[in-house]
Scaffold this motif. Sequence first.
Motif, mmCIF file in Angstrom:
data_model
loop_
_atom_site.group_PDB
_atom_site.id
_atom_site.type_symbol
_atom_site.label_atom_id
_atom_site.label_comp_id
_atom_site.label_asym_id
_atom_site.label_seq_id
_atom_site.Cartn_x
_atom_site.Cartn_y
_atom_site.Cartn_z
ATOM 1 N N GLN A 58 40.150 -70.789 -101.495
ATOM 2 C CA GLN A 58 41.568 -70.897 -101.830
ATOM 3 C C GLN A 58 41.827 -70.096 -103.097
ATOM 4 N N VAL A 59 43.005 -69.462 -103.183
ATOM 5 C CA VAL A 59 43.352 -68.606 -104.318
ATOM 6 C C VAL A 59 44.402 -69.305 -105.182
ATOM 7 N N PHE A 60 44.222 -69.182 -106.497
ATOM 8 C CA PHE A 60 45.149 -69.763 -107.465
ATOM 9 C C PHE A 60 45.609 -68.669 -108.427
ATOM 10 N N ARG A 61 46.896 -68.657 -108.722
ATOM 11 C CA ARG A 61 47.487 -67.640 -109.600
ATOM 12 C C ARG A 61 48.264 -68.360 -110.704
ATOM 13 N N TRP A 62 47.802 -68.192 -111.915
ATOM 14 C CA TRP A 62 48.360 -68.919 -113.049
ATOM 15 C C TRP A 62 48.880 -67.954 -114.112
ATOM 16 N N THR A 63 49.744 -68.469 -114.980
ATOM 17 C CA THR A 63 50.205 -67.750 -116.165
ATOM 18 C C THR A 63 49.877 -68.596 -117.380
ATOM 19 N N ASP A 64 49.189 -67.982 -118.338
ATOM 20 C CA ASP A 64 48.814 -68.689 -119.570
ATOM 21 C C ASP A 64 49.947 -68.523 -120.580
ATOM 22 N N PRO A 65 50.715 -69.578 -120.858
ATOM 23 C CA PRO A 65 51.868 -69.440 -121.763
ATOM 24 C C PRO A 65 51.480 -69.218 -123.219
ATOM 25 N N ASP A 66 50.209 -69.436 -123.529
ATOM 26 C CA ASP A 66 49.778 -69.314 -124.922
ATOM 27 C C ASP A 66 49.238 -67.932 -125.270
ATOM 28 N N ARG A 67 49.192 -67.029 -124.298
ATOM 29 C CA ARG A 67 48.653 -65.690 -124.573
ATOM 30 C C ARG A 67 49.603 -64.624 -124.062
ATOM 31 N N ASP A 68 49.852 -63.618 -124.880
ATOM 32 C CA ASP A 68 50.612 -62.458 -124.440
ATOM 33 C C ASP A 68 49.710 -61.564 -123.598
ATOM 34 N N GLU A 69 50.338 -60.724 -122.782
ATOM 35 C CA GLU A 69 49.584 -59.758 -121.981
ATOM 36 C C GLU A 69 49.349 -58.507 -122.818
ATOM 37 N N PRO A 70 48.089 -58.215 -123.202
ATOM 38 C CA PRO A 70 47.835 -57.080 -124.089
ATOM 39 C C PRO A 70 48.009 -55.718 -123.428
ATOM 40 N N ALA A 71 48.075 -55.673 -122.091
ATOM 41 C CA ALA A 71 48.136 -54.381 -121.418
ATOM 42 C C ALA A 71 49.549 -53.836 -121.282
ATOM 43 N N THR A 72 50.565 -54.663 -121.523
ATOM 44 C CA THR A 72 51.941 -54.216 -121.326
ATOM 45 C C THR A 72 52.721 -54.325 -122.643
ATOM 46 N N ASP A 73 53.892 -53.690 -122.665
ATOM 47 C CA ASP A 73 54.746 -53.697 -123.855
ATOM 48 C C ASP A 73 55.809 -54.781 -123.819
ATOM 49 N N ASP A 74 55.914 -55.513 -122.725
ATOM 50 C CA ASP A 74 56.937 -56.536 -122.593
ATOM 51 C C ASP A 74 56.566 -57.755 -123.437
ATOM 52 N N PRO A 75 57.358 -58.080 -124.465
ATOM 53 C CA PRO A 75 57.013 -59.226 -125.332
ATOM 54 C C PRO A 75 57.083 -60.561 -124.608
ATOM 55 N N HIS A 76 57.730 -60.594 -123.448
ATOM 56 C CA HIS A 76 57.847 -61.842 -122.681
ATOM 57 C C HIS A 76 56.785 -61.931 -121.585
ATOM 58 N N ASP A 77 55.905 -60.958 -121.522
ATOM 59 C CA ASP A 77 54.878 -60.923 -120.480
ATOM 60 C C ASP A 77 53.655 -61.700 -120.953
ATOM 61 N N HIS A 78 53.338 -62.778 -120.268
ATOM 62 C CA HIS A 78 52.183 -63.599 -120.629
ATOM 63 C C HIS A 78 51.003 -63.286 -119.708
ATOM 64 N N ARG A 79 49.830 -63.619 -120.186
ATOM 65 C CA ARG A 79 48.598 -63.300 -119.474
ATOM 66 C C ARG A 79 48.515 -64.057 -118.153
ATOM 67 N N ASN A 80 48.290 -63.324 -117.065
ATOM 68 C CA ASN A 80 48.041 -63.921 -115.760
ATOM 69 C C ASN A 80 46.539 -64.078 -115.560
ATOM 70 N N VAL A 81 46.152 -65.170 -114.929
ATOM 71 C CA VAL A 81 44.761 -65.405 -114.570
ATOM 72 C C VAL A 81 44.727 -65.754 -113.086
ATOM 73 N N VAL A 82 43.994 -64.957 -112.324
ATOM 74 C CA VAL A 82 43.914 -65.144 -110.875
ATOM 75 C C VAL A 82 42.492 -65.553 -110.520
ATOM 76 N N VAL A 83 42.368 -66.633 -109.759
ATOM 77 C CA VAL A 83 41.057 -67.200 -109.429
ATOM 78 C C VAL A 83 40.985 -67.471 -107.933
ATOM 79 N N GLN A 84 39.870 -67.095 -107.335
ATOM 80 C CA GLN A 84 39.594 -67.484 -105.950
ATOM 81 C C GLN A 84 38.439 -68.474 -105.958
ATOM 82 N N ALA A 85 38.690 -69.658 -105.420
ATOM 83 C CA ALA A 85 37.660 -70.683 -105.321
ATOM 84 C C ALA A 85 36.881 -70.509 -104.025
ATOM 85 N N TRP A 86 35.563 -70.539 -104.136
ATOM 86 C CA TRP A 86 34.636 -70.547 -102.993
ATOM 87 C C TRP A 86 33.805 -71.827 -103.137
#
Length: 469
Positions: free
Chosen positions: A121-149
């Motif tokens: 099963q796949v889970f897609r989350w957004t971490d509200p406590d971390r900004d996304e360092p790869a983009t310039d959007d100040p409202h863009d938070h870090r996404n973490v995508v996990v596939q459970a096996w």
Amino acid sequence: MSMLDGAIVTVAVVLALVAAATRRIGARAIAAMGAALLVACLVQVLREGFHGQYAAICALLAALLVLAWRRSRPPQQQQRALAWLGRGGVAALALVALLAWTFVPVPALPVPAGPYAVGSQVFRWTDPDRDEPATDDPHDHRNVVVQAWYPAEAGEEGSRPGYIDGLGRLPAWVSLIPGLAMRRYDRIDTHARTDAPVATQRARWPVVLFSPGYGASRAFYSGLLADLASRGFFVLALDHPYEAPVVELADGRLATPIERFLPGDPDRTRYMSALQGVRAADLRYVADRVGRPDAFGARLSPRLDPGRIAAIGHSFGGASAVEAAMGDARIRAVANLDGTLYGRAATDPMPVPFLLLESDHRETRHSQNYLQGNLALVHHLRAGGYRYQIAEANHYSFTDVPLYLSAPARFAVAMLIGGSRGPARSQAASNDVLAAFLQGPLLDAPGDVDAAAARHPGLRGGAMPAALH
């Protein structure tokens, strides 16, 4: 390649070569056989839709029909009627068709070796406590995508999980692989079933966090991940957005790589050190969610054991797992598969049992940074560990990537860059050693790591003692 694929390709290529090489096959015979193959191709297209590999076969069938028409003309007109379509033209099209179908097959992943069925099963989350360092959007938070096996109940039906994010809308290139070549990857059997019930042999299952190589997708390790799950581990495989070749984010967007190299950093060590820290934070974020009642849904969340977590990874993922363990006491063991260490991973003590599993140094030709960093880590082990080198395996042998090519193509590539051990044998060896190593820290039933390695010819190494401190 399916049986119908194989039949179409084999008959079409043989017919084309024979028709090009001899005039004993008449126009009517060529036309009849070409028409029969055309019908077979239409059936295949109706079953699966049109894929890029069909283009070469369609061109070859068109050439056969034109060749049949040409041979039906009077002898004095045959030289003028499409004179370019001679033996060389048809033979060249036959070769292109053969390459398109057999050198870019639908990969067949190894069957998991463990006693359990596998769920995913796949889970897609957004971490509200971390900004996304790869983009310039100040409202863009870090996404973490996990596939459970995970270990699942046997006999349960369910759909196959998608092999890679973005199927149907892949970018032109996925790492160094043409996206067009992956259009049929929805047919890959990962030997897992979506949302299958968790096996009941244990109330809670030990957790293994997995981080892929630099610029790699979690999908590239599906064979390894499914196998570990079949052996009784709840594997959580991450995709690191804007570094992996394609990641579907929580809002449905596809993230592709963004590299922001630092000035005055010619060998990119500072860049890689910073990125390693971002990945380690991703791993710790997932560890935070293990044990939460809502993180993985009502069916899965209670079945993960937050007191038994290990971190492993391949290449840059192995380095990220090392750094994550150095800053998180919940991680009880670490395994690095062929990874070069950066930053604190190459200097700080390793507090938990450690496994270094390496490809053949003669084939991979590891860098000085790799050799020096891992040597330093070995000298700073606080709980001991193991180190093994797999003969005739190269850096990619831990992944599914060699299976993206047919056996003849893999043989040719192995002659150039190594890896002649083959992906199935390499994965069997690495997974046996990994599973035996993880049993001690995660199951309190120490596995015989040396015995697991001894079952596979060409594995060299053994136990490493804890450093004196």
